[in-house]
Write a protein that holds these residues in place. Sequence first.
Motif, PDB file in Angstrom:
ATOM      1  N   ALA B  38      29.700  23.118  73.821  1.00 49.62           N
ATOM      2  CA  ALA B  38      29.290  22.126  74.798  1.00 49.62           C
ATOM      3  C   ALA B  38      29.466  20.739  74.195  1.00 49.62           C
ATOM      4  O   ALA B  38      29.515  20.581  72.964  1.00 49.62           O
ATOM      5  N   LEU B  39      29.539  19.738  75.040  1.00 53.26           N
ATOM      6  CA  LEU B  39      29.778  18.371  74.594  1.00 53.26           C
ATOM      7  C   LEU B  39      28.684  17.926  73.617  1.00 53.26           C
ATOM      8  O   LEU B  39      27.489  18.051  73.898  1.00 53.26           O
ATOM      9  N   GLY B  40      29.090  17.457  72.456  1.00 55.00           N
ATOM     10  CA  GLY B  40      28.143  16.946  71.480  1.00 55.00           C
ATOM     11  C   GLY B  40      27.393  17.999  70.687  1.00 55.00           C
ATOM     12  O   GLY B  40      26.462  17.685  69.939  1.00 55.00           O
ATOM     13  N   GLN B  41      27.805  19.265  70.861  1.00 58.23           N
ATOM     14  CA  GLN B  41      27.132  20.360  70.155  1.00 58.23           C
ATOM     15  C   GLN B  41      28.103  21.071  69.219  1.00 58.23           C
ATOM     16  O   GLN B  41      29.308  20.857  69.279  1.00 58.23           O
ATOM     17  N   GLY B  42      27.557  21.938  68.382  1.00 62.41           N
ATOM     18  CA  GLY B  42      28.404  22.761  67.544  1.00 62.41           C
ATOM     19  C   GLY B  42      28.868  23.995  68.308  1.00 62.41           C
ATOM     20  O   GLY B  42      28.327  24.316  69.366  1.00 62.41           O
ATOM     21  N   PRO B  43      29.876  24.680  67.805  1.00 61.45           N
ATOM     22  CA  PRO B  43      30.349  25.902  68.466  1.00 61.45           C
ATOM     23  C   PRO B  43      29.264  26.979  68.465  1.00 61.45           C
ATOM     24  O   PRO B  43      28.596  27.192  67.452  1.00 61.45           O
ATOM     25  N   GLU B  44      29.135  27.653  69.604  1.00 62.86           N
ATOM     26  CA  GLU B  44      28.199  28.774  69.746  1.00 62.86           C
ATOM     27  C   GLU B  44      29.011  30.065  69.841  1.00 62.86           C
ATOM     28  O   GLU B  44      29.921  30.186  70.660  1.00 62.86           O
ATOM     29  N   PHE B  45      28.634  31.034  69.044  1.00 68.24           N
ATOM     30  CA  PHE B  45      29.344  32.311  68.989  1.00 68.24           C
ATOM     31  C   PHE B  45      29.248  33.054  70.317  1.00 68.24           C
ATOM     32  O   PHE B  45      28.187  33.143  70.932  1.00 68.24           O
ATOM     33  N   LEU B  46      30.392  33.588  70.746  1.00 68.46           N
ATOM     34  CA  LEU B  46      30.428  34.428  71.947  1.00 68.46           C
ATOM     35  C   LEU B  46      30.673  35.889  71.590  1.00 68.46           C
ATOM     36  O   LEU B  46      29.889  36.764  71.922  1.00 68.46           O
ATOM     37  N   THR B  47      31.814  36.151  70.922  1.00 64.43           N
ATOM     38  CA  THR B  47      32.175  37.532  70.665  1.00 64.43           C
ATOM     39  C   THR B  47      33.142  37.625  69.496  1.00 64.43           C
ATOM     40  O   THR B  47      33.799  36.647  69.139  1.00 64.43           O
ATOM     41  N   TYR B  48      33.206  38.832  68.899  1.00 65.13           N
ATOM     42  CA  TYR B  48      34.019  39.059  67.710  1.00 65.13           C
ATOM     43  C   TYR B  48      34.783  40.381  67.838  1.00 65.13           C
ATOM     44  O   TYR B  48      34.230  41.393  68.271  1.00 65.13           O
ATOM     45  N   PHE B  49      36.062  40.329  67.460  1.00 59.18           N
ATOM     46  CA  PHE B  49      36.916  41.520  67.435  1.00 59.18           C
ATOM     47  C   PHE B  49      37.390  41.778  66.010  1.00 59.18           C
ATOM     48  O   PHE B  49      37.750  40.847  65.284  1.00 59.18           O
ATOM     49  N   GLN B  50      37.426  43.047  65.673  1.00 54.62           N
ATOM     50  CA  GLN B  50      38.136  43.465  64.461  1.00 54.62           C
ATOM     51  C   GLN B  50      39.269  44.354  64.961  1.00 54.62           C
ATOM     52  O   GLN B  50      39.029  45.463  65.460  1.00 54.62           O
ATOM     53  N   ASN B  51      40.497  43.867  64.830  1.00 52.70           N
ATOM     54  CA  ASN B  51      41.647  44.488  65.492  1.00 52.70           C
ATOM     55  C   ASN B  51      41.348  44.575  66.991  1.00 52.70           C
ATOM     56  O   ASN B  51      40.991  43.586  67.589  1.00 52.70           O
ATOM     57  N   GLU B  52      41.446  45.750  67.581  1.00 51.37           N
ATOM     58  CA  GLU B  52      41.214  45.850  69.024  1.00 51.37           C
ATOM     59  C   GLU B  52      39.758  46.149  69.367  1.00 51.37           C
ATOM     60  O   GLU B  52      39.378  46.149  70.540  1.00 51.37           O
ATOM     61  N   ALA B  53      38.951  46.405  68.363  1.00 53.18           N
ATOM     62  CA  ALA B  53      37.559  46.782  68.610  1.00 53.18           C
ATOM     63  C   ALA B  53      36.667  45.541  68.733  1.00 53.18           C
ATOM     64  O   ALA B  53      36.648  44.679  67.849  1.00 53.18           O
ATOM     65  N   GLN B  54      35.925  45.497  69.816  1.00 50.91           N
ATOM     66  CA  GLN B  54      34.970  44.411  70.026  1.00 50.91           C
ATOM     67  C   GLN B  54      33.662  44.818  69.353  1.00 50.91           C
ATOM     68  O   GLN B  54      32.879  45.592  69.910  1.00 50.91           O
ATOM     69  N   LEU B  55      33.425  44.320  68.160  1.00 50.43           N
ATOM     70  CA  LEU B  55      32.285  44.761  67.359  1.00 50.43           C
ATOM     71  C   LEU B  55      30.997  44.002  67.664  1.00 50.43           C
ATOM     72  O   LEU B  55      29.919  44.482  67.336  1.00 50.43           O
ATOM     73  N   ASP B  56      31.113  42.834  68.239  1.00 50.41           N
ATOM     74  CA  ASP B  56      29.907  42.048  68.513  1.00 50.41           C
ATOM     75  C   ASP B  56      30.164  41.214  69.757  1.00 50.41           C
ATOM     76  O   ASP B  56      31.099  40.419  69.787  1.00 50.41           O
ATOM     77  N   LYS B  57      29.376  41.448  70.778  1.00 51.60           N
ATOM     78  CA  LYS B  57      29.480  40.618  71.988  1.00 51.60           C
ATOM     79  C   LYS B  57      28.119  40.048  72.349  1.00 51.60           C
ATOM     80  O   LYS B  57      27.841  39.725  73.501  1.00 51.60           O
TER      81      LYS B  57
END
Lengths: 112, 113
Positions: B38-57
Amino acid sequence: SQQGEEDPQALSIQEGENATMNCSYKTSINNLQWYRQNSGRGLVHLILIRSNEREKHSGRLRVTLDTSKKSSSLLITASRAADTASYFCATGPPSGYSTLTFGKGTMLLVSP
Amino acid sequence: GAGVSQSPRYKVAKRGQDVALRCDPISGHVSLFWYQQALGQGPEFLTYFQNEAQLDKSGLPSDRFFAERPEGSVSTLKIQRTQQEDSAVYLCASSTDRNEKLFFGSGTQLSVL
């Protein structure tokens, strides 16, 4: 939620001066990283310091880490107008599937 | 390419529209991340993939957000029925490992009217 918190929120200096930014965090970490972001662009990695390290240098950058105080500082020496950007610290947790968590950043303005 | 590529660079959507944001990571990078800034903020984590596997959403704000990386390379972040609060810059990053140095794309700036 954001784990790291940078201080100050904004910093304005003249070219040639040194700039110091601080980052405090709350939980145990594997490493701490600093990133720079120019307006409208993605983040660029600057330096990574691991939890068992106390100080690291890269060019005009010096990073310190104090795990007992859960804090880090980024020093930019002999600043240039091109250093004008936002600077973010990011913490990497020691285990699990968690990933880097960023702070809100320090906006640095270096005037010629 | 040499870096992380994101497209489109800018996206304007009417409220209620679906959008798809694309990320092309650095070749060979196993880990891929999506962040929302968001404007004026730091990046906020959404999701993480390791290869094709979505390990953290865990960071996806609602079930309107969906991400995929079917062949372990290009990833797409889809937002259904966009709302004004979805307006932000969406950043994609890749790396050799989830807690190591991240390489970011330039982001997609989404504006929902």
